[in-house]
Design an enzyme around this catalytic site. Structure first.
Site, PDB file in Angstrom:
ATOM      1  CE  LYS A   3      27.193 114.097  40.269  1.00 33.42           C
ATOM      2  NZ  LYS A   3      26.434 115.346  40.094  1.00 33.42           N
TER       3      LYS A   3
ATOM      4  CE  LYS B  35      31.285 114.945  38.815  1.00 30.06           C
ATOM      5  NZ  LYS B  35      30.397 116.080  38.839  1.00 30.06           N
TER       6      LYS B  35
HETATM    7 ZN   LIG Z   1      23.544 118.812  41.489  1.00 31.91          ZN
END
Ligand SMILES: [Zn+2]
Length: 308
Positions: free
Chosen positions: A179, A232
């Site tokens: 992420k 992501k």
């Molecule tokens: Zn968070």
């Protein structure tokens, strides 16, 4: 001759459920996306299933926030209530829950924080303890997979161990393994009401310049027991997605995030792009680059479009 084909089973629909909403509330920067009330959420999940979708990813917006994120693991927290209703109405639908503390923390960070002068620290281990409680609570209410999105160290292993110790070994883990700290999360924070009140998240999310580091992060989550690993955002990280898919051979997910959605929606509104064609091209690219599943705010439309 076509190598990459899209179907409803490729997509996961994110759904926001708010304890504060009496009825659905539109999110201005994300046309077509809503916060749903607890009264509506099970019907909305049912609608997703009727469209042919197999999974939803549930985010909660609690009434109360505090410095221990206590509504995140409360027995009658917003996600816990929503899960029970969704599972009663559509037991076949795969319910995945976001596991992170930022929506539940008064300061909006993803973990327990300590402030020293003008610095703040996110305390990793204290945070992991709370994430474990949250994941267990979701699993007990019927979550099929829990999806830790916080990026703390060691949380996948800790959650796996706690689930197994509680007899919840059927509950899977979808890990936000890579992420990146990204500008494209902006509209989501409006949707989830979770902007940090001070500082930013760069101490625990990854630098967009680092692909090798992403692979190391994914390797840790795979070792700790992640069933699905997610990258992501999606489109600016196709190379990472491809490398994760190639290197680990694990079910790989991509999260096409709020800002990526908002860009296209804005261009469509201005008449610059054809929405359906743009969305098909993006989703095909993600799948071609290695995404086995794609989290997207277009999941409903895609379920319809791929049928015709
Ligand atoms: Zn968070």
């Amino acid at each position: 001759m076509r190598e990459t084909r899209l179907g409803a089973h490729d997509f996961i629909l994110p759904l926001f459920v708010s304890e504060k909403a009496e009825k659905r509330r539109p999110i201005p920067s994300m046309p077509g996306v809503f916060q749903f009330s607890l009264n509506e959420i099970a019907d909305e999940a049912r609608r997703a299933q009727d469209l042919g979708l197999q999974a939803i990813l549930l985010f909660g917006i609690p009434e109360k926030k505090d410095e221990q994120a206590s509504s995140a693991y409360a027995e009658n927290g917003v996600v816990q209530k929503a899960l029970r209703m969704i599972k009663a109405k559509c037991p076949e639908l795969v319910a995945i829950t976001d596991v992170c503390l930022c929506q539940y923390m008064s300061h909006g960070h993803c973990g327990v924080t300590r402030i020293d002068g003008d610095h703040f620290h996110v305390l990793n281990d204290e945070t992991v303890d709370l994430l474990v409680r949250m994941a267990l609570s979701h699993a007990t209410c019927g979550a099929d997979l829990v999806a830790p999105s916080d990026m703390m160290d060691g949380r996948i292993g800790a959650i796996r161990e706690a689930l197994d110790a509680s007899g919840l070994n059927e509950t899977g883990i979808l890990s936000y393994a890579a992420k990146f700290a990204s500008v494209f999360y902006g509209p989501f924070r409006e949707a989830a009401e979770s902007p940090p009140q001070f500082g930013d998240r760069r101490s625990y999310q990854m630098d967009c310049a680092n692909a090798e580091e992403a692979l190391r992060e994914v390797a840790l989550d795979v070792d700790e027991g992640a069933d699905i690993v997610m990258v992501k955002p999606a489109l600016p990280y196709l190379d990472v997605l491809w490398r994760v898919h190639e290197r680990f051979g694990k079910p790989t997910a991509a999260y096409h995030v709020s800002g990526e959605y908002a860009i296209i929606k804005a261009a469509v509104e201005k008449g610059y792009l054809d929405e359906r064609a743009a969305v098909f091209e993006i989703m095909t690219a993600l799948k071609r680059a290695g995404a086995d599943i794609i989290v997207t705010y277009w999941a409903r439309e895609l379920a319809e479009w791929t049928r015709s």
